[in-house]
Structures are given as C-alpha cells and as structure tokens.
Scaffold this motif. Structure first.
Motif, short mmCIF file in Angstrom:
data_model
loop_
_atom_site.label_atom_id
_atom_site.label_comp_id
_atom_site.label_asym_id
_atom_site.label_seq_id
_atom_site.Cartn_x
_atom_site.Cartn_y
_atom_site.Cartn_z
N ALA A 15 2.68 -12.79 -21.50
CA ALA A 15 3.51 -11.38 -21.18
C ALA A 15 4.00 -11.26 -22.67
O ALA A 15 3.88 -9.92 -22.92
N SER A 16 4.54 -12.05 -23.53
CA SER A 16 5.09 -11.51 -24.75
C SER A 16 3.91 -11.06 -25.67
O SER A 16 3.98 -10.35 -26.43
N LYS A 17 2.92 -11.71 -25.59
CA LYS A 17 1.59 -11.47 -26.45
C LYS A 17 1.01 -10.06 -26.08
O LYS A 17 0.93 -9.33 -26.80
N LEU A 18 1.05 -9.71 -24.76
CA LEU A 18 0.62 -8.41 -24.07
C LEU A 18 1.73 -7.48 -24.75
O LEU A 18 1.17 -6.15 -25.21
N ARG A 19 2.90 -7.65 -24.49
CA ARG A 19 3.99 -6.76 -24.73
C ARG A 19 4.05 -6.46 -26.40
O ARG A 19 4.47 -5.19 -26.48
N SER A 20 3.65 -7.34 -26.89
CA SER A 20 3.66 -7.04 -28.32
C SER A 20 2.20 -6.39 -29.15
O SER A 20 2.24 -5.89 -30.10
N ASP A 21 1.27 -6.21 -28.28
CA ASP A 21 -0.01 -5.48 -28.61
C ASP A 21 0.11 -4.04 -28.59
O ASP A 21 0.23 -3.55 -27.21
N LEU A 22 0.34 -3.41 -29.62
CA LEU A 22 0.30 -1.87 -29.58
C LEU A 22 -0.74 -1.08 -28.95
O LEU A 22 -0.76 0.06 -28.58
N LYS A 23 -1.87 -1.70 -28.93
CA LYS A 23 -3.22 -1.16 -27.93
C LYS A 23 -3.10 -1.02 -26.62
O LYS A 23 -3.56 -0.04 -26.05
N LEU A 24 -2.09 -1.61 -26.27
CA LEU A 24 -1.83 -1.82 -24.63
C LEU A 24 -0.70 -1.00 -24.47
O LEU A 24 -0.37 -1.00 -23.09
N LYS A 25 -0.03 -0.32 -25.45
CA LYS A 25 1.00 0.66 -25.10
C LYS A 25 0.53 2.07 -24.91
O LYS A 25 -0.34 2.42 -25.46
N GLY A 26 0.86 2.86 -23.89
CA GLY A 26 0.42 4.16 -23.83
C GLY A 26 -1.08 4.50 -23.68
O GLY A 26 -1.56 5.30 -24.36
N ILE A 27 -1.52 3.25 -23.02
CA ILE A 27 -3.11 3.31 -22.75
C ILE A 27 -3.49 4.22 -21.52
O ILE A 27 -2.83 4.51 -20.66
N ALA A 28 -4.71 4.84 -21.59
CA ALA A 28 -5.19 5.59 -20.74
C ALA A 28 -6.33 4.89 -19.76
O ALA A 28 -7.25 4.70 -20.71
N VAL A 29 -6.18 4.62 -18.66
CA VAL A 29 -7.36 4.07 -17.93
C VAL A 29 -7.96 5.02 -16.99
O VAL A 29 -7.36 5.50 -16.01
N LYS A 30 -9.37 5.20 -17.03
CA LYS A 30 -10.03 5.98 -16.18
C LYS A 30 -10.79 5.17 -14.98
O LYS A 30 -11.02 4.18 -15.08
N GLY A 31 -10.38 5.64 -13.76
CA GLY A 31 -10.92 4.82 -12.48
C GLY A 31 -10.63 5.58 -11.24
O GLY A 31 -10.23 6.72 -11.15
N GLU A 32 -11.03 4.97 -10.22
CA GLU A 32 -10.71 5.48 -8.97
C GLU A 32 -9.56 4.88 -8.32
O GLU A 32 -9.46 3.39 -8.31
N ILE A 33 -8.79 5.45 -7.46
CA ILE A 33 -7.73 4.66 -6.85
C ILE A 33 -8.13 3.92 -5.47
O ILE A 33 -8.87 4.76 -4.87
N SER A 34 -7.47 2.98 -5.12
CA SER A 34 -7.72 2.34 -3.90
C SER A 34 -6.33 1.92 -3.67
O SER A 34 -5.48 1.48 -4.31
N LYS A 69 3.12 15.75 -9.72
CA LYS A 69 2.85 16.88 -8.97
C LYS A 69 1.65 16.85 -7.80
O LYS A 69 1.40 17.96 -7.46
N PHE A 70 1.26 15.75 -7.52
CA PHE A 70 0.29 15.65 -6.46
C PHE A 70 0.68 14.17 -5.66
O PHE A 70 1.27 13.52 -6.53
N VAL A 71 -0.14 14.04 -4.56
CA VAL A 71 -0.16 12.60 -3.99
C VAL A 71 -1.56 11.92 -4.09
O VAL A 71 -2.45 12.62 -3.81
N PRO A 72 -1.31 11.01 -4.99
CA PRO A 72 -2.72 10.30 -5.10
C PRO A 72 -3.23 9.86 -3.99
O PRO A 72 -2.43 9.05 -3.09
N GLU A 73 -4.48 9.87 -3.92
CA GLU A 73 -5.16 9.39 -2.39
C GLU A 73 -6.22 8.44 -2.93
O GLU A 73 -7.04 8.45 -3.89
N ILE A 100 -0.27 9.88 -13.75
CA ILE A 100 -1.41 9.77 -13.14
C ILE A 100 -1.82 11.29 -13.19
O ILE A 100 -1.33 12.31 -12.72
N ALA A 101 -3.37 11.52 -13.53
CA ALA A 101 -3.84 12.92 -13.67
C ALA A 101 -5.01 12.97 -13.01
O ALA A 101 -5.97 12.02 -13.07
N PRO A 102 -5.33 13.74 -11.90
CA PRO A 102 -6.72 13.67 -11.19
C PRO A 102 -7.74 14.26 -12.26
O PRO A 102 -7.58 15.12 -13.18
N LEU A 103 -8.82 13.82 -12.28
CA LEU A 103 -10.13 13.94 -13.04
C LEU A 103 -11.09 14.72 -12.30
O LEU A 103 -11.08 14.76 -10.81
N GLY A 104 -11.55 15.88 -12.79
CA GLY A 104 -12.78 16.64 -12.20
C GLY A 104 -11.96 17.81 -11.56
O GLY A 104 -12.81 18.99 -11.67
#
Length: 137
Positions: A15-34, A69-73, A100-104
């Motif tokens: 956990a401390s290693k991940l918290r200190s990794d700046l590449k993992l702060k403010g990251i944007a991940v693209k995918g499908e919600i389930s 501003k929307f309900v993720p589904e 969370i921002a919708p794509l498309g």
C-alpha cells in the motif's frame, strides 16, 4: 532464505509503495462498468471496470458520487479517473474513483436518455393518460 513477514505487513508495505508512485495518482482508466452498486447506507459506489481480458475493482466515495452528472450503468463504456490504492484488509488493489465520464456519448446525452427512461416508467409519455387540450376561441 528471505525474511518472514505477516500478511498485514506485506499489504501495508505494498500500500505504501502504491501511494508513493506518482504514476498511479490522477490516473485515467478506460473500460466498461459492471456490477455498479451504490451502498444504501454510506452512499459509496462499488463497481468493476473491465476490458476484454482484465478487471479492476473500483470504489467511489459518496462525496464524489454526489457530483456525478449521470448515473453509471452496467455495460457503459467509461473513463474512470482517480488513484490506485491497496485495500489493506483484503490485499486487493483498486482505483479510488474521483470522476467518471461516459465514452462515445456526452454526459448531456446520457442525462437526457436517463431522464426519458425515468419519465417513461412514470407513464408521462403514455398516450392513454394524456388529456385532450380544448382550445378556447
């Protein structure tokens, strides 16, 4: 032989290693919600972001959920912004989502479609419930 540590010590270290990794702060991940679910007491949202071969657990705290501003589904293609962290108790890494921002399609379009569905369920568009408009001349 390497040193022996407890599971708790390992999870805390990771956990401390991940918290200190700046590449993992403010990251944007693209995918499908389930499995999108808002906990009825806390208001936190729990869900998974996945693509064709992997999945990532996600949590969005109620303060961030209230700004959506929307309900993720389920099935919605999205961009999830946040920080990658370890939930130490379970040893699971996850994204702590702040946005969370919708794509498309845009947020406004998603909002409009969700409002239309809600009004349709309420019967607002039911022709049988409409009253005739009488014109006064």
């Amino acid at each position: 032989m390497s040193s022996v540590i407890t599971v708790s010590q390992l999870n805390r270290y990771l956990a401390s290693k991940l918290r200190s990794d700046l590449k993992l702060k403010g990251i944007a991940v693209k995918g499908e919600i389930s499995n999108f679910n808002i906990h009825y007491k806390s208001g936190h949202a729990y869900f998974t972001v996945k693509d064709s071969s992997s999945a990532l657990k996600a949590v969005m705290f109620s303060s961030s959920v209230s700004r959506l501003k929307f309900v993720p589904e389920d099935g919605m293609s999205v961009l999830v912004m946040g920080n990658i962290e370890v939930y130490e108790r379970d040893g699971v890494y996850q994204i702590i989502a702040t946005e969370i921002a919708p794509l498309g399609v845009g947020v406004m379009h998603v909002q409009l479609e969700q409002t239309k569905k809600k009004l349709e369920k309420m019967g607002v568009f039911d022709v049988n419930k409409k009253k005739k408009i009488t014109l006064v001349t």
